[in-house]
Design a protein around this motif. Structure first.
Motif, PDB file in Angstrom:
ATOM      1  N   ARG A  73      -0.952   1.284  -2.235  1.00 22.00           N
ATOM      2  CA  ARG A  73      -0.318   0.082  -2.790  1.00 22.00           C
ATOM      3  C   ARG A  73      -0.482  -0.992  -1.739  1.00 22.00           C
ATOM      4  O   ARG A  73      -0.472  -0.712  -0.538  1.00 22.00           O
ATOM      5  CB  ARG A  73       1.159   0.300  -3.068  1.00 22.00           C
ATOM      6  CG  ARG A  73       1.400   1.183  -4.256  1.00 22.00           C
ATOM      7  CD  ARG A  73       2.848   1.226  -4.614  1.00 22.00           C
ATOM      8  NE  ARG A  73       3.010   2.090  -5.762  1.00 22.00           N
ATOM      9  CZ  ARG A  73       4.048   2.063  -6.549  1.00 22.00           C
ATOM     10  NH1 ARG A  73       5.031   1.209  -6.326  1.00 22.00           N
ATOM     11  NH2 ARG A  73       4.127   2.882  -7.566  1.00 22.00           N
ATOM     12  N   THR A  74      -0.618  -2.225  -2.211  1.00 19.03           N
ATOM     13  CA  THR A  74      -0.830  -3.317  -1.269  1.00 19.03           C
ATOM     14  C   THR A  74       0.393  -4.225  -1.211  1.00 19.03           C
ATOM     15  O   THR A  74       1.283  -4.169  -2.070  1.00 19.03           O
ATOM     16  CB  THR A  74      -2.060  -4.166  -1.651  1.00 19.03           C
ATOM     17  OG1 THR A  74      -1.743  -4.941  -2.815  1.00 19.03           O
ATOM     18  CG2 THR A  74      -3.287  -3.306  -1.896  1.00 19.03           C
ATOM     19  N   ALA A  75       0.406  -5.067  -0.210  1.00 20.20           N
ATOM     20  CA  ALA A  75       1.507  -6.008  -0.017  1.00 20.20           C
ATOM     21  C   ALA A  75       1.676  -6.936  -1.216  1.00 20.20           C
ATOM     22  O   ALA A  75       2.790  -7.366  -1.522  1.00 20.20           O
ATOM     23  CB  ALA A  75       1.277  -6.822   1.253  1.00 20.20           C
ATOM     24  N   SER A 128      -8.218  -8.352  -1.562  1.00 22.05           N
ATOM     25  CA  SER A 128      -8.343  -9.810  -1.559  1.00 22.05           C
ATOM     26  C   SER A 128      -7.954 -10.349  -0.187  1.00 22.05           C
ATOM     27  O   SER A 128      -7.190  -9.720   0.547  1.00 22.05           O
ATOM     28  CB  SER A 128      -7.389 -10.445  -2.572  1.00 22.05           C
ATOM     29  OG  SER A 128      -7.499  -9.857  -3.819  1.00 22.05           O
ATOM     30  N   THR A 129      -8.431 -11.530   0.126  1.00 21.88           N
ATOM     31  CA  THR A 129      -8.034 -12.187   1.357  1.00 21.88           C
ATOM     32  C   THR A 129      -6.516 -12.337   1.372  1.00 21.88           C
ATOM     33  O   THR A 129      -5.916 -12.743   0.383  1.00 21.88           O
ATOM     34  CB  THR A 129      -8.694 -13.580   1.456  1.00 21.88           C
ATOM     35  OG1 THR A 129     -10.107 -13.403   1.409  1.00 21.88           O
ATOM     36  CG2 THR A 129      -8.297 -14.288   2.733  1.00 21.88           C
ATOM     37  N   GLY A 130      -5.892 -11.959   2.470  1.00 21.58           N
ATOM     38  CA  GLY A 130      -4.448 -12.056   2.607  1.00 21.58           C
ATOM     39  C   GLY A 130      -3.681 -10.843   2.127  1.00 21.58           C
ATOM     40  O   GLY A 130      -2.466 -10.779   2.295  1.00 21.58           O
ATOM     41  N   ASP A 131      -4.356  -9.857   1.530  1.00 26.68           N
ATOM     42  CA  ASP A 131      -3.690  -8.649   1.068  1.00 26.68           C
ATOM     43  C   ASP A 131      -3.954  -7.528   2.066  1.00 26.68           C
ATOM     44  O   ASP A 131      -4.925  -7.566   2.816  1.00 26.68           O
ATOM     45  CB  ASP A 131      -4.203  -8.260  -0.323  1.00 26.68           C
ATOM     46  CG  ASP A 131      -3.219  -7.407  -1.108  1.00 26.68           C
ATOM     47  OD1 ASP A 131      -2.119  -7.115  -0.579  1.00 26.68           O
ATOM     48  OD2 ASP A 131      -3.543  -7.042  -2.247  1.00 26.68           O
ATOM     49  N   ALA A 132      -3.084  -6.531   2.078  1.00 28.14           N
ATOM     50  CA  ALA A 132      -3.236  -5.402   3.003  1.00 28.14           C
ATOM     51  C   ALA A 132      -2.537  -4.185   2.419  1.00 28.14           C
ATOM     52  O   ALA A 132      -1.608  -4.304   1.613  1.00 28.14           O
ATOM     53  CB  ALA A 132      -2.631  -5.743   4.349  1.00 28.14           C
ATOM     54  N   ILE A 133      -2.970  -3.017   2.831  1.00 23.77           N
ATOM     55  CA  ILE A 133      -2.331  -1.775   2.399  1.00 23.77           C
ATOM     56  C   ILE A 133      -0.914  -1.734   2.968  1.00 23.77           C
ATOM     57  O   ILE A 133      -0.708  -1.955   4.158  1.00 23.77           O
ATOM     58  CB  ILE A 133      -3.137  -0.551   2.873  1.00 23.77           C
ATOM     59  CG1 ILE A 133      -4.522  -0.534   2.202  1.00 23.77           C
ATOM     60  CG2 ILE A 133      -2.380   0.742   2.588  1.00 23.77           C
ATOM     61  CD1 ILE A 133      -5.455   0.534   2.731  1.00 23.77           C
TER      62      ILE A 133
END
Length: 97
Positions: A80-82, A24-29
């Motif tokens: 896992r993402t932030a 999703s927008t704003g998420d990161a590994i």
């Protein structure tokens, strides 16, 4: 990612798993791990192994070593993402001389 790739026993190769379209927008590994499993070949245990895993905000890249001719291994990359999401990708790897 689900694919079948080939490598020789003496190669050390990297395989990029791109999770960018899933994020999703704003998420990161935030973390990435990889495991390698394989069945014995002619009574010999499989030797495919993960050397290490590199990752950035949208991709995870396991570096794969070893293997014996005729071995088939499954590489599973888990992230896992932030924001707390979890996702896995699978690569099937055939070892050929």
């Amino acid at each position: 990612m689900s694919a079948i790739m080939e490598k020789r026993p003496d190669e050390v190769l990297d395989y990029v798993f791109d999770f960018g379209r899933w994020l999703s927008t704003g998420d990161a590994i935030s973390t990435a791990t990889a495991t390698a499993t394989s069945a014995p070949v002619n009574g010999a245990a499989g030797t495919v192994a993960i050397d290490h895993v590199d990752f950035d905000s949208s991709t995870a890249t396991p570096w794969v070593t070893g293997g014996i001719d005729g071995e088939t291994a499954e590489i599973v990359v888990s992230i896992r993402t932030a924001l707390g999401r979890r996702k896995s990708g699978v690569l099937r790897l055939r070892i050929r001389n």
